[in-house]
Write an enzyme that holds these catalytic residues in place. Structure first.
Site, PDB file in Angstrom:
ATOM      1  CG  ASP A 192      -3.801   3.879  -3.399  1.00  0.00           C
ATOM      2  OD1 ASP A 192      -2.948   3.007  -3.074  1.00  0.00           O
ATOM      3  OD2 ASP A 192      -4.977   3.876  -3.149  1.00  0.00           O
TER       4      ASP A 192
ATOM      5  CG  ASP B 203      -1.758   1.193   1.250  1.00  0.00           C
ATOM      6  OD1 ASP B 203      -1.800   1.849   0.451  1.00  0.00           O
ATOM      7  OD2 ASP B 203      -2.387   1.403   2.408  1.00  0.00           O
TER       8      ASP B 203
END
Length: 509
Positions: A290, A108
């Site tokens: 992301d 992440d």
């Protein structure tokens, strides 16, 4: 600033996406929500569905989480990135504690928080995942410091712990969250925890992040990570993350860098976007890069403008329909360089007379902020530079012909040596076959990056970011944003239903 998580049940059957985001809205700073994206589900009998063999591994897992394992990288400072076989959830395997407990870790870049499910967690989600505790390690140190992260229907909470963590060729002692409670939302995803690779300022645990630990120990040639996400439809099993350098075999030509517009998030200024060379004419936009988000998310007005350039497109609310046979090349421009997105990635599941677009018209933050998740990232090699506060993209062989330098951006040779292979094409060369496993494979050492959207974005206007280019070898599917909606249609594929863990990586400030 405050970050939220959106649960985006995927644009496909049995799939949901995690999508953490923050915005300048009301609410607690650690507040997060799951907002379901209800789309037509696809049955296993429909075209385009591939049945993968499952390899059962004797672990704690009671549920089957199909995954396609990538080959082990040849570089010592690299870790394989595996996925769920649908390009929704990307993850790696890391070993925790004295006994090397294997944990699927969602990679992440939207948050710096690293946490795993603890063995004392009695939640349903923990019961079907690998967990970690004193039985698994004689060196585990737990504290009384608590942490909590809120998600729509529940929370993930626990205490801060410390132990050894092994991955690639590294073994470090670091702090991380040990979850004692996890909401049922996590029951649908293969991940046992989250590997936080966001900016250090987004950490909420109060311990040095994994990149800070590596940097402090002098284990990195450069304080960067290079990420390559594979496309399963191509049969590629070469996903990987490289620490401290680049893998020049994963991209062609130059890496183009753009300065970040915020110290909090991996967010950069976007020059424009378009289709087949026709520019949309966007101004003052920024993009959060992301790895934890499966899709591309844009405010509705921007999504309207972009899809209007795709022949035959239409939309209903936030969902767009494009021709299933579309050959149009969508692109996003950063620092004067166009980076193409293949139709293989933005054309989604069949829906009515067309196919759903994986570019969704939803505004998670400000009217000028986008989230570019895995739909975009599968088309580039991405470099996150922690010290120089910049993000770099390299084109792959699939998109090189569609990506071009459209303006003279300052160019300086900043070749960062990568420990793996020579520069060249981004050919997917997986030496070993990647097996579809129901749980973390004991023989594999990959690190997972969920396709959930984990990015977080700061509401600063990215238009002020300095950019540089350098070389190196039915209405709203989200429902009411103010409330936690119920999950989308039931998935027809077991547990894989949560394919789009796009947001699993929480954005938090």
């Amino acid at each position: 600033m405050h970050r939220r998580w959106l649960l985006l049940p995927l644009l496909s059957s049995c799939a949901s996406a995690f999508y953490p985001y923050h915005g300048g809205d009301e609410g607690e700073s650690n507040s997060k929500r799951f907002v379901p994206l209800n789309l037509d589900s696809l049955s296993a009998e429909e075209p385009g569905v591939v049945t993968l063999d499952l390899k059962k591994i004797p672990t704690k897992r009671d549920n089957q989480f199909p995954v396609v394992l990538s080959s082990k990288p040849s570089a010592p400072n690299a870790m394989a990135i595996s996925q769920d076989g649908q390009d929704y959830t990307y993850f790696s395997i890391m070993n925790f504690g004295s006994k090397g407990q294997e944990m699927y870790m969602l990679v992440d870049t939207g948050s710096a928080n690293t946490w795993v499910m603890g063995s004392n967690c009695s939640s349903n989600a923990c019961k079907i995942h690998n967990t970690f505790g004193t039985v698994d390690s004689t060196t585990l140190q737990t504290t009384t410091q608590t942490w909590s992260m809120a998600y729509g229907t529940g929370q993930v909470q626990g205490v801060v712990a410390k132990d050894t963590v092994s991955f690639a060729n590294y073994t470090v002692e670091m702090g991380f969250g040990l979850a004692s409670n996890a909401s049922d939302d996590f029951s649908s995803y293969p991940m046992d925890g989250i590997l936080g690779l966001g900016r250090p300022s987004s950490d909420q645990l109060g311990t040095p992040t994994i990149m800070q630990v590596l940097d402090q120990q002098g284990d990195l040639s450069e304080n960067i990570v290079g990420i390559h996400l594979q496309r399963n439809a191509d049969g590629a099993k070469d996903g990987q993350i490289t620490f401290g350098g680049l893998d020049s075999s994963k991209f062609k030509g130059k890496i183009g860098y753009t300065k970040t517009s915020s110290q909090t998030n991996w967010e950069i200024a976007a020059d424009d976007a378009g289709v087949d060379g026709k520019a949309a004419g966007f101004k003052g936009k920024s993009a959060i890069i992301d790895t934890g988000t499966s899709y591309v998310l844009m405010p509705p007005s921007d999504a309207d403008t972009l899809h209007a350039l795709i022949p035959g497109s239409s939309h209903n609310g936030e969902i767009y329909i494009v021709p299933c046979s579309s050959t149009a090349s969508v692109y996003f421009t950063f620092s004067g360089v166009k980076y193409a997105v293949s139709p293989k990635d933005y054309v989604g599941r069949p829906s009515g007379s067309g196919c759903q677009s994986n570019i969704v018209g939803h505004q998670p933050f400000g009217p000028d902020e986008w989230i570019l998740g895995d739909v975009f990232l599968k088309n580039v090699y991405t470099v996150f530079d922690f010290d120089k506060n910049r993000i770099g993209f390299g084109t792959t062989s699939d998109t090189d012909d569609a990506s071009s330098a459209s303006s003279s951006a300052a160019s300086s040779a900043t070749s960062t040596a990568s420990g793996t292979s020579s520069s060249g094409s981004a050919a997917a060369s997986s030496a070993a076959s990647s097996a579809l496993a129901t749980s973390a494979s004991e023989s594999s050492t990959s690190t997972a990056t969920a396709t959930a959207t984990t990015g977080s974005s700061q509401t600063n206007s990215a238009s002020s970011a300095a950019a540089t280019s350098t070389e190196s070898g039915d209405s709203s599917p989200f429902g009411d944003a103010s409330s936690s909606s119920n999950a989308g249609s039931e998935m027809t594929v077991p547990v894989l239903a949560v394919l789009v863990l796009a947001l699993v990586t929480g954005f938090m400030v």
